[in-house]
Design an enzyme around this catalytic site. Structure first.
Site, PDB file in Angstrom:
ATOM      1  N   GLY A 150      -4.376   6.264   1.187  1.00 25.76           N
ATOM      2  CA  GLY A 150      -4.839   5.049   1.876  1.00 25.76           C
ATOM      3  C   GLY A 150      -6.054   4.452   1.186  1.00 25.76           C
ATOM      4  O   GLY A 150      -6.158   3.239   1.023  1.00 25.76           O
ATOM      5  N   GLU A 158      -2.461   3.611   8.355  1.00 26.49           N
ATOM      6  CA  GLU A 158      -2.437   4.664   9.391  1.00 26.49           C
ATOM      7  C   GLU A 158      -2.594   5.975   8.641  1.00 26.49           C
ATOM      8  O   GLU A 158      -1.677   6.403   7.946  1.00 26.49           O
ATOM      9  CB  GLU A 158      -1.114   4.662  10.161  1.00 26.49           C
ATOM     10  CG  GLU A 158      -0.567   3.298  10.554  1.00 26.49           C
ATOM     11  CD  GLU A 158      -1.491   2.519  11.441  1.00 26.49           C
ATOM     12  OE1 GLU A 158      -2.266   3.145  12.181  1.00 26.49           O
ATOM     13  OE2 GLU A 158      -1.461   1.284  11.375  1.00 26.49           O
TER      14      GLU A 158
END
Ligand code: NAD
EC number: 1.2.1.71
Length: 477
Positions: free
Chosen positions: A210, A228
């Site tokens: 991420g 997420e």
């Protein structure tokens, strides 16, 4: 030549082989097709997705069998994952109308104000291996309802499930070029993220990946990025009158899916005085958990972790904690040297020096003893992540304190840290995401709002600041 191979974690058998895809070529196909999809009436897109729900329902057994074999999770659990895929359709339809529906507002002087939402265009979806159907589906279905086209890159560890999901969408009538499956590993993910034809990227996976994507998007603020990510989730047991129930909740939180859930409890925080009883209960229950092949009879509680590399890394991390002063309460054992079956482990890390704030993505529960509730709160928050947290026991007042002081996107009381509902928003703070929650709020990042002031006819006046035309003439005279 085949370059990707998916093997069954439980047996080592080859399940699927295939080649890596071309990110730019897939994005170009979706780019050419999505305007046609977006131009269809919303009702058409909804009906198509409802058909998808029915197609999945009709293939439930085959789909669950594939997920169980490819991830190693028990068949019963894979079956609940397929249910979640089906249920996502109705949830996303409600979410679309609740979060992003067309709204009319009253403006000044009879002006009509309208708020409508537009799709972004072409969205990439990158998924993890632990819920290889449900989690990407949680981005794909709302994205399609909103009128986007999607290039989905499944995890390189679960390509067969990803491909199957996309095939079922095509079978249900989503045009082949509106949703595409792109195979490959992290480098394919990077190429997809870099593709100029992309309008955004919806990601579920590790914080490491991420952050890499966030860096990649740093110079593209015009593109939506929803992250997420993982967690290092605390579960606090405090003054729990029923220690057996508390222990059961701890076991479910830590060991469901062999601990391969982003919301799994990683750290158990207990009062130093009298903590033995609940920890012993946890170990007794953990001892009884069946760890076996996903299709075994009797049904296992948990299967293997995803592969031997993941099992090796978990064993190394467990050893690392031992060498830093951790006290094993229940060892992490490998049931067979060449297979990734691990037994649930419990380790007291209270005296570990420089306790690492890392997500151990497997069946390892770390116990931390503290003297009072303030210290429990401080320990619970001693992480850069902020996904899920639970308090077991205590009073409503204590839960109030817990709820107010804990930094997390999911905060539960007398419930496991995992098993978050799909009909509510789901996301974390800190390193667990970028404040673009998924599940019910996925609708928010799948479309952008457009505000319009509208009138049937053009009528206007300028009431102030204009020179009087007659006065001007007089001056010239
Ligand atoms: P991962 O980050 O290794 O991989 C996820 C996806 O990203 C894969 O498709 C992978 O190929 C791709 N990828 C990896 N590095 C990339 C990069 N630098 N650029 C572009 N793409 C890249 O995650 P995983 O190991 O498959 O899944 C486990 C992780 O996912 C855990 O950290 C878990 O907590 C997290 N997770 C989060 C949620 C959530 O909703 N918050 C849910 C499930 C899993």
């Amino acid at each position: 030549m085949h370059t990707l191979i998916s093997t069954e974690p439980a047996t080592g058998a080859t399940l699927w082989t295939g080649g890596r895809g071309d990110a730019d070529a897939e994005v170009a196909r979706v780019r050419s097709a999505w305007p046609g999809w977006a131009a269809r009436p919303l009702s058409f897109r909804i009906e198509t997705l409802r058909r998808f729900g029915n197609v999945v329902r009709g293939q439930k057994e085959a789909f669950a069998d594939l997920i169980a074999r490819e991830t190693g999770k028990p068949l019963w659990e894979a079956s609940t994952e397929v249910d979640a895929v089906v249920n996502k359709v109705e949830i996303s339809i409600s979410a679309y109308s609740e979060r992003t529906a067309h709204r009319r507002l009253e403006g000044a002087m009879n002006t009509r104000l309208a708020v409508r939402h537009k799709p972004h265009g072409v969205l990439a979806v990158l998924g993890p291996y632990n819920f290889p159907a449900h989690l990407p589906n949680g981005h794909i279905v709302p994205a399609l309802i909103a009128g986007n086209g999607v290039v989905f890159k499944p995890s390189e560890k679960t390509p067969a499930t990803g491909e199957y999901l996309i095939r079922l969408l095509h079978e249900a009538g989503v045009p082949e070029d509106v949703v595409r499956c792109l195979h490959g590993g992290p480098e394919t993910g990077q190429a997809l993220a870099a593709s100029a034809g992309l309008d955004g990227l919806l990601f579920t996976g590790s914080a490491r990946a991420g952050m890499a994507l966030h860096r990649q998007f740093a110079e593209m603020p015009q593109k939506i990025l929803a992250l997420e990510l993982g967690g290092n989730n605390p579960l606090v047991i405090w003054d729990a009158p029923d220690t057996y129930a508390a222990a059961l909740i701890a076991v479910q939180s830590a060991f469901l899916s062999a601990g391969q859930r982003c919301t799994a409890a990683r750290r158990l925080i207990v009062r130093d005085q009298g903590h033995q009883e609940v920890v012993e209960q946890i170990c007794r229950i953990a001892e009884r958990l069946i760890v076996d092949h996903p299709h075994a009879n009797p049904a296992p509680f948990m299967g293997p972790v995803i592969d031997n590399q993941a099992a090796d890394q978990l064993q190394e991390a467990f050893l690392g904690l031992l060498t830093k002063g951790g006290r094993p309460i229940k060892h992490l054992e490998r049931l067979a040297d060449d297979k990734p079956f691990l037994t649930p482990a419990v380790i007291d890390v209270t005296d570990v020096r420089d306790r690492p704030d890392a997500e151990l993505f497997g069946p390892v529960l770390q116990v931390i003893r503290v003297a009072d509730f303030d210290m429990a709160l401080a320990e619970a928050n001693a992480t850069r992540f902020g996904l899920a947290a639970s308090l077991i026991g205590g009073s409503p007042e204590l839960y109030d304190r817990f709820w107010s002081n804990i930094r997390a996107g999911v905060i539960n009381w007398n419930k496991p840290t995992n098993g978050a509902p799909s009909n509510a928003p789901f996301g974390g703070v800190g390193l667990s995401g970028n404040h673009r929650p998924s599940a019910f709020y996925a609708a928010d990042y799948c479309a952008y709002p457009v505000t319009s002031s509208e009138a049937e006819q053009a009528r206007s006046s300028i009431g102030i600041g204009l020179r009087d035309p007659y006065a001007a003439n007089n001056l010239e005279d």
